[in-house]
Write a protein that holds these residues in place. Structure first.
Motif, PDB file in Angstrom:
ATOM      1  N   ALA A 124      -8.848  30.841  -5.306  1.00 17.97           N
ATOM      2  CA  ALA A 124      -8.417  30.336  -3.991  1.00 17.97           C
ATOM      3  C   ALA A 124      -7.916  31.479  -3.113  1.00 17.97           C
ATOM      4  O   ALA A 124      -8.222  31.536  -1.913  1.00 17.97           O
ATOM      5  CB  ALA A 124      -7.327  29.281  -4.160  1.00 17.97           C
ATOM      6  N   GLU A 125      -7.176  32.395  -3.704  1.00 15.76           N
ATOM      7  CA  GLU A 125      -6.645  33.530  -2.939  1.00 15.76           C
ATOM      8  C   GLU A 125      -7.774  34.409  -2.407  1.00 15.76           C
ATOM      9  O   GLU A 125      -7.726  34.879  -1.272  1.00 15.76           O
ATOM     10  CB  GLU A 125      -5.704  34.351  -3.834  1.00 15.76           C
ATOM     11  N   ASP A 126      -8.804  34.612  -3.229  1.00 12.15           N
ATOM     12  CA  ASP A 126      -9.950  35.414  -2.791  1.00 12.15           C
ATOM     13  C   ASP A 126     -10.669  34.776  -1.596  1.00 12.15           C
ATOM     14  O   ASP A 126     -11.135  35.474  -0.700  1.00 12.15           O
ATOM     15  CB  ASP A 126     -10.957  35.610  -3.927  1.00 12.15           C
ATOM     16  N   ILE A 127     -10.766  33.468  -1.597  1.00 14.47           N
ATOM     17  CA  ILE A 127     -11.439  32.762  -0.505  1.00 14.47           C
ATOM     18  C   ILE A 127     -10.532  32.733   0.725  1.00 14.47           C
ATOM     19  O   ILE A 127     -10.988  32.930   1.851  1.00 14.47           O
ATOM     20  CB  ILE A 127     -11.845  31.339  -0.931  1.00 14.47           C
ATOM     21  N   GLY A 128      -9.245  32.492   0.491  1.00 13.77           N
ATOM     22  CA  GLY A 128      -8.237  32.523   1.558  1.00 13.77           C
ATOM     23  C   GLY A 128      -8.598  31.700   2.768  1.00 13.77           C
ATOM     24  O   GLY A 128      -8.821  30.504   2.677  1.00 13.77           O
ATOM     25  N   SER A 129      -8.682  32.348   3.926  1.00 19.16           N
ATOM     26  CA  SER A 129      -8.943  31.622   5.172  1.00 19.16           C
ATOM     27  C   SER A 129     -10.433  31.502   5.472  1.00 19.16           C
ATOM     28  O   SER A 129     -10.815  31.211   6.597  1.00 19.16           O
ATOM     29  CB  SER A 129      -8.221  32.305   6.341  1.00 19.16           C
ATOM     30  N   GLY A 130     -11.264  31.707   4.475  1.00 16.98           N
ATOM     31  CA  GLY A 130     -12.711  31.578   4.652  1.00 16.98           C
ATOM     32  C   GLY A 130     -13.164  30.156   4.896  1.00 16.98           C
ATOM     33  O   GLY A 130     -14.283  29.918   5.349  1.00 16.98           O
ATOM     34  N   GLY A 131     -12.311  29.212   4.571  1.00 16.67           N
ATOM     35  CA  GLY A 131     -12.614  27.810   4.831  1.00 16.67           C
ATOM     36  C   GLY A 131     -13.551  27.179   3.819  1.00 16.67           C
ATOM     37  O   GLY A 131     -13.924  27.781   2.812  1.00 16.67           O
ATOM     38  N   ALA A 132     -13.928  25.941   4.126  1.00 21.99           N
ATOM     39  CA  ALA A 132     -14.752  25.150   3.219  1.00 21.99           C
ATOM     40  C   ALA A 132     -16.116  25.775   2.981  1.00 21.99           C
ATOM     41  O   ALA A 132     -16.651  25.704   1.867  1.00 21.99           O
ATOM     42  CB  ALA A 132     -14.901  23.731   3.754  1.00 21.99           C
ATOM     43  N   ALA A 133     -16.698  26.391   4.011  1.00 22.44           N
ATOM     44  CA  ALA A 133     -18.020  27.003   3.848  1.00 22.44           C
ATOM     45  C   ALA A 133     -17.973  28.127   2.810  1.00 22.44           C
ATOM     46  O   ALA A 133     -18.845  28.215   1.932  1.00 22.44           O
ATOM     47  CB  ALA A 133     -18.537  27.527   5.185  1.00 22.44           C
ATOM     48  N   ALA A 134     -16.959  28.979   2.888  1.00 24.06           N
ATOM     49  CA  ALA A 134     -16.825  30.067   1.917  1.00 24.06           C
ATOM     50  C   ALA A 134     -16.537  29.508   0.523  1.00 24.06           C
ATOM     51  O   ALA A 134     -17.046  30.023  -0.477  1.00 24.06           O
ATOM     52  CB  ALA A 134     -15.721  31.026   2.346  1.00 24.06           C
ATOM     53  N   LEU A 135     -15.729  28.469   0.457  1.00 25.87           N
ATOM     54  CA  LEU A 135     -15.429  27.830  -0.829  1.00 25.87           C
ATOM     55  C   LEU A 135     -16.716  27.302  -1.455  1.00 25.87           C
ATOM     56  O   LEU A 135     -17.003  27.569  -2.618  1.00 25.87           O
ATOM     57  CB  LEU A 135     -14.420  26.690  -0.638  1.00 25.87           C
ATOM     58  N   LYS A 136     -17.486  26.574  -0.682  1.00 25.60           N
ATOM     59  CA  LYS A 136     -18.720  25.978  -1.219  1.00 25.60           C
ATOM     60  C   LYS A 136     -19.729  27.054  -1.599  1.00 25.60           C
ATOM     61  O   LYS A 136     -20.439  26.919  -2.604  1.00 25.60           O
ATOM     62  CB  LYS A 136     -19.297  24.996  -0.213  1.00 25.60           C
ATOM     63  N   ARG A 137     -19.792  28.120  -0.852  1.00 26.74           N
ATOM     64  CA  ARG A 137     -20.687  29.235  -1.188  1.00 26.74           C
ATOM     65  C   ARG A 137     -20.248  29.865  -2.515  1.00 26.74           C
ATOM     66  O   ARG A 137     -21.076  30.137  -3.396  1.00 26.74           O
ATOM     67  CB  ARG A 137     -20.657  30.260  -0.059  1.00 26.74           C
ATOM     68  N   THR A 138     -18.953  30.072  -2.670  1.00 29.30           N
ATOM     69  CA  THR A 138     -18.410  30.649  -3.910  1.00 29.30           C
ATOM     70  C   THR A 138     -18.700  29.744  -5.101  1.00 29.30           C
ATOM     71  O   THR A 138     -19.118  30.220  -6.160  1.00 29.30           O
ATOM     72  CB  THR A 138     -16.886  30.867  -3.775  1.00 29.30           C
ATOM     73  N   VAL A 139     -18.478  28.450  -4.927  1.00 30.77           N
ATOM     74  CA  VAL A 139     -18.711  27.490  -6.014  1.00 30.77           C
ATOM     75  C   VAL A 139     -20.190  27.452  -6.377  1.00 30.77           C
ATOM     76  O   VAL A 139     -20.551  27.473  -7.558  1.00 30.77           O
ATOM     77  CB  VAL A 139     -18.194  26.085  -5.635  1.00 30.77           C
ATOM     78  N   THR A 140     -21.044  27.397  -5.379  1.00 25.82           N
ATOM     79  CA  THR A 140     -22.486  27.342  -5.627  1.00 25.82           C
ATOM     80  C   THR A 140     -22.948  28.555  -6.430  1.00 25.82           C
ATOM     81  O   THR A 140     -23.675  28.416  -7.426  1.00 25.82           O
ATOM     82  CB  THR A 140     -23.258  27.257  -4.300  1.00 25.82           C
ATOM     83  N   GLU A 141     -22.531  29.741  -6.007  1.00 28.23           N
ATOM     84  CA  GLU A 141     -22.917  30.963  -6.719  1.00 28.23           C
ATOM     85  C   GLU A 141     -22.392  30.951  -8.156  1.00 28.23           C
ATOM     86  O   GLU A 141     -23.112  31.281  -9.101  1.00 28.23           O
ATOM     87  CB  GLU A 141     -22.395  32.198  -5.981  1.00 28.23           C
ATOM     88  N   ALA A 142     -21.135  30.556  -8.319  1.00 27.23           N
ATOM     89  CA  ALA A 142     -20.525  30.542  -9.657  1.00 27.23           C
ATOM     90  C   ALA A 142     -21.219  29.551 -10.576  1.00 27.23           C
ATOM     91  O   ALA A 142     -21.536  29.877 -11.734  1.00 27.23           O
ATOM     92  CB  ALA A 142     -19.035  30.216  -9.546  1.00 27.23           C
ATOM     93  N   VAL A 143     -21.451  28.345 -10.080  1.00 23.94           N
ATOM     94  CA  VAL A 143     -22.077  27.303 -10.909  1.00 23.94           C
ATOM     95  C   VAL A 143     -23.502  27.690 -11.270  1.00 23.94           C
ATOM     96  O   VAL A 143     -23.905  27.602 -12.432  1.00 23.94           O
ATOM     97  CB  VAL A 143     -22.036  25.934 -10.193  1.00 23.94           C
ATOM     98  N   ASN A 144     -24.276  28.107 -10.284  1.00 28.79           N
ATOM     99  CA  ASN A 144     -25.674  28.445 -10.568  1.00 28.79           C
ATOM    100  C   ASN A 144     -25.793  29.637 -11.512  1.00 28.79           C
ATOM    101  O   ASN A 144     -26.647  29.645 -12.400  1.00 28.79           O
ATOM    102  CB  ASN A 144     -26.453  28.670  -9.278  1.00 28.79           C
TER     103      ASN A 144
END
Length: 194
Positions: A124-144
């Motif tokens: 969460a700290e790494d994503i910070g103020s990146g918002g939902a788009a950055a969160l979803k991008r991070t999750v997608t990359e991690a899961v895949n």
């Protein structure tokens, strides 16, 4: 109807699970499982873990294949990305890991953390103020990335039905062996050897 929660507890406790993927409607059953484990441990010694709930579905409700809010091994990377893009979040731009106050966002953060073997607060700290788009991008990359080798193996196994049946049979045998070991430990702790 009355025995289902006890059967569910047995299914969770036989393999000493510490995390259980459940939706909101299953939390009372999981709490019963935790109570059973806690009471057993208090009486007979620390043997069974008290499992925690794992994740919500991507839409913030009960995780369910029929609702289309669960990420499956059969899903392609693109299907996974589409599912995560549609995941429910909230209006706050700054991403934090706060399961009680931000369950949908925290569920996604936890998913990325589990896939990358990191602490959810760090993710969460790494994503910070990146918002939902950055969160979803991070999750997608991690899961895949995490699921890619499993998906490859799954596709290879699916090509040979005989081998697939053998793998399932061996998995069932391993689960039975784990159950027998746990049952023997329970009987020993209780002093009830037959």
């Amino acid at each position: 109807m009355f025995t289902y929660p006890a059967h569910q507890a047995a299914d969770i406790l036989f393999c000493k699970a510490n995390l259980v993927p459940v939706g909101q409607d299953q939390l009372p059953h999981l709490e019963l499982t935790r109570t059973i484990a806690r009471r057993f441990n208090d009486r007979y010694g620390r043997l069974l873990p008290e499992p925690d709930a794992l994740l919500l579905g991507t839409d913030g409700t009960k995780m369910s294949k029929s609702r289309g809010n669960a990420i499956t091994l059969a899903a392609t990377a693109d299907e996974t990305a589409q599912l995560i893009r549609g995941a429910k979040t909230d209006a706050q731009r700054h991403i934090t890991y706060a399961p009680q106050s931000r369950p949908e966002v925290s569920s996604l953060v936890l998913l990325a953390a589990l896939c990358t073997e990191r602490d959810p607060h760090e993710v969460a700290e790494d994503i910070g103020s990146g918002g939902a788009a950055a969160l979803k991008r991070t999750v997608t990359e991690a899961v895949n990335e995490h699921l890619a080798p499993m998906r490859e193996r799954r596709a290879a196994f699916a090509q040979d039905r005989g081998n697939l049946r053998r793998i399932l049979r061996e998995g069932n045998e391993r689960a039975n062996a784990i159950a027998e070991t746990t049952l023997a430990e329970v009987r020993s702790a209780m002093g009830t050897h037959y």
